[in-house]
Scaffold this motif. Structure first.
Motif, PDB file in Angstrom:
ATOM      1  N   ILE A 149      37.089  33.981  75.973  1.00 24.02           N
ATOM      2  CA  ILE A 149      36.381  33.135  75.021  1.00 24.02           C
ATOM      3  C   ILE A 149      34.978  32.936  75.574  1.00 24.02           C
ATOM      4  CG2 ILE A 149      36.209  30.856  73.965  1.00 24.02           C
ATOM      5  CD1 ILE A 149      39.261  30.591  74.340  1.00 24.02           C
ATOM      6  N   ILE A 150      33.976  33.254  74.759  1.00 21.85           N
ATOM      7  CA  ILE A 150      32.584  33.055  75.155  1.00 21.85           C
ATOM      8  C   ILE A 150      31.954  32.103  74.135  1.00 21.85           C
ATOM      9  CG2 ILE A 150      30.344  34.136  75.564  1.00 21.85           C
ATOM     10  CD1 ILE A 150      31.880  36.703  76.286  1.00 21.85           C
ATOM     11  N   PRO A 151      31.650  30.863  74.561  1.00 23.09           N
ATOM     12  CA  PRO A 151      31.023  29.927  73.636  1.00 23.09           C
ATOM     13  C   PRO A 151      29.566  30.289  73.371  1.00 23.09           C
ATOM     14  CG  PRO A 151      31.320  28.903  75.793  1.00 23.09           C
ATOM     15  CD  PRO A 151      31.943  30.264  75.855  1.00 23.09           C
ATOM     16  N   VAL A 152      29.134  30.064  72.134  1.00 20.78           N
ATOM     17  CA  VAL A 152      27.749  30.295  71.730  1.00 20.78           C
ATOM     18  C   VAL A 152      27.309  29.107  70.882  1.00 20.78           C
ATOM     19  CG1 VAL A 152      27.903  32.816  71.815  1.00 20.78           C
ATOM     20  CG2 VAL A 152      28.428  31.655  69.690  1.00 20.78           C
ATOM     21  N   GLU A 179      35.788  23.185  86.176  1.00 24.79           N
ATOM     22  CA  GLU A 179      34.936  23.625  87.281  1.00 24.79           C
ATOM     23  C   GLU A 179      34.194  24.919  86.966  1.00 24.79           C
ATOM     24  OE1 GLU A 179      34.329  21.817  90.029  1.00 24.79           O
ATOM     25  OE2 GLU A 179      35.580  20.293  89.082  1.00 24.79           O
ATOM     26  N   LEU A 180      34.059  25.226  85.722  1.00 26.66           N
ATOM     27  CA  LEU A 180      33.449  26.482  85.289  1.00 26.66           C
ATOM     28  C   LEU A 180      31.942  26.486  85.502  1.00 26.66           C
ATOM     29  CD1 LEU A 180      34.284  29.122  83.855  1.00 26.66           C
ATOM     30  CD2 LEU A 180      33.630  28.031  81.738  1.00 26.66           C
ATOM     31  N   ARG A 181      31.423  27.576  86.050  1.00 30.36           N
ATOM     32  CA  ARG A 181      29.988  27.768  86.257  1.00 30.36           C
ATOM     33  C   ARG A 181      29.508  28.916  85.373  1.00 30.36           C
ATOM     34  NH1 ARG A 181      29.197  23.460  88.698  1.00 30.36           N
ATOM     35  NH2 ARG A 181      29.752  23.152  90.861  1.00 30.36           N
ATOM     36  N   PRO A 182      28.336  28.761  84.750  1.00 27.73           N
ATOM     37  CA  PRO A 182      27.784  29.858  83.944  1.00 27.73           C
ATOM     38  C   PRO A 182      27.491  31.081  84.814  1.00 27.73           C
ATOM     39  CG  PRO A 182      26.648  27.799  83.482  1.00 27.73           C
ATOM     40  CD  PRO A 182      27.516  27.566  84.685  1.00 27.73           C
ATOM     41  N   ILE A 183      27.676  32.249  84.235  1.00 29.16           N
ATOM     42  CA  ILE A 183      27.351  33.498  84.924  1.00 29.16           C
ATOM     43  C   ILE A 183      26.217  34.181  84.174  1.00 29.16           C
ATOM     44  CG2 ILE A 183      29.655  33.807  85.904  1.00 29.16           C
ATOM     45  CD1 ILE A 183      30.235  35.825  83.667  1.00 29.16           C
ATOM     46  N   VAL A 199      31.350  31.364  80.409  1.00 38.87           N
ATOM     47  CA  VAL A 199      30.098  30.821  79.899  1.00 38.87           C
ATOM     48  C   VAL A 199      28.969  31.659  80.450  1.00 38.87           C
ATOM     49  CG1 VAL A 199      28.555  28.824  79.841  1.00 38.87           C
ATOM     50  CG2 VAL A 199      31.040  28.480  79.733  1.00 38.87           C
ATOM     51  N   LEU A 200      28.186  32.237  79.546  1.00 40.07           N
ATOM     52  CA  LEU A 200      27.054  33.047  79.949  1.00 40.07           C
ATOM     53  C   LEU A 200      25.823  32.160  80.109  1.00 40.07           C
ATOM     54  CD1 LEU A 200      27.574  36.136  77.643  1.00 40.07           C
ATOM     55  CD2 LEU A 200      28.165  35.912  80.049  1.00 40.07           C
ATOM     56  N   GLU A 201      25.084  32.398  81.154  1.00 47.34           N
ATOM     57  CA  GLU A 201      23.868  31.649  81.418  1.00 47.34           C
ATOM     58  C   GLU A 201      22.827  31.961  80.353  1.00 47.34           C
ATOM     59  OE1 GLU A 201      21.081  32.235  85.022  1.00 47.34           O
ATOM     60  OE2 GLU A 201      22.786  30.997  85.684  1.00 47.34           O
ATOM     61  N   ILE A 202      22.185  30.931  79.844  1.00 50.05           N
ATOM     62  CA  ILE A 202      21.155  31.118  78.833  1.00 50.05           C
ATOM     63  C   ILE A 202      19.852  31.454  79.530  1.00 50.05           C
ATOM     64  CG2 ILE A 202      19.844  30.009  77.002  1.00 50.05           C
ATOM     65  CD1 ILE A 202      22.294  28.219  76.578  1.00 50.05           C
ATOM     66  N   ILE A 203      19.231  32.531  79.081  1.00 48.88           N
ATOM     67  CA  ILE A 203      17.983  32.983  79.716  1.00 48.88           C
ATOM     68  C   ILE A 203      16.799  32.466  78.932  1.00 48.88           C
ATOM     69  CG2 ILE A 203      16.651  34.984  80.387  1.00 48.88           C
ATOM     70  CD1 ILE A 203      19.281  36.499  80.646  1.00 48.88           C
TER      71      ILE A 203
END
Length: 107
Positions: free
Chosen positions: A59-62, A80-84, A103-107
């Motif tokens: 699951i990838i939230p957007v 404890e999830l950290r963005p990647i 969770v993908l890091e927002i650039i």
């Protein structure tokens, strides 16, 4: 609009700008067990419930704010999830996965 596509044997589903967690039976039938699910968080009530009901491998939230993302992560149970900043998915890795939140890091 909901997008569903097959890429290298993996089913990717993006729920677009969905605002209701209820999907029609026809749409649900087409979205059976996506490998990777992109789910909009902002403005979608019961986003977690919908995401888990579709039984994806990832699951990838957007479309979220810091507050709505924090709430979603807690609802999923991954506190404890950290963005990647990068996600590489190999076919065999998905086969044995239980549902996982990324969770993908927002650039």
């Amino acid at each position: 609009t909901i997008y569903s596509l097959l890429v290298d044997g993996k089913r990717l589903v993006h729920l677009g700008a969905l605002t209701e967690a209820e999907l029609s039976p026809e749409v649900k039938a087409e979205l059976v067990a996506p490998d990777i699910l992109f789910v909009p968080i902002e403005g979608l009530s019961r986003a977690c419930e919908l995401a888990l009901a579709l039984n994806p491998k990832l699951i990838i939230p957007v479309n979220f704010t810091a507050e709505t993302l924090k709430k979603f992560i807690k609802e999923v149970g991954a506190e404890e999830l950290r963005p990647i900043d990068k996600l590489v998915v190999k076919g065999k890795e998905l086969a044995d996965k239980e549902t996982e939140l990324v969770v993908l890091e927002i650039i």
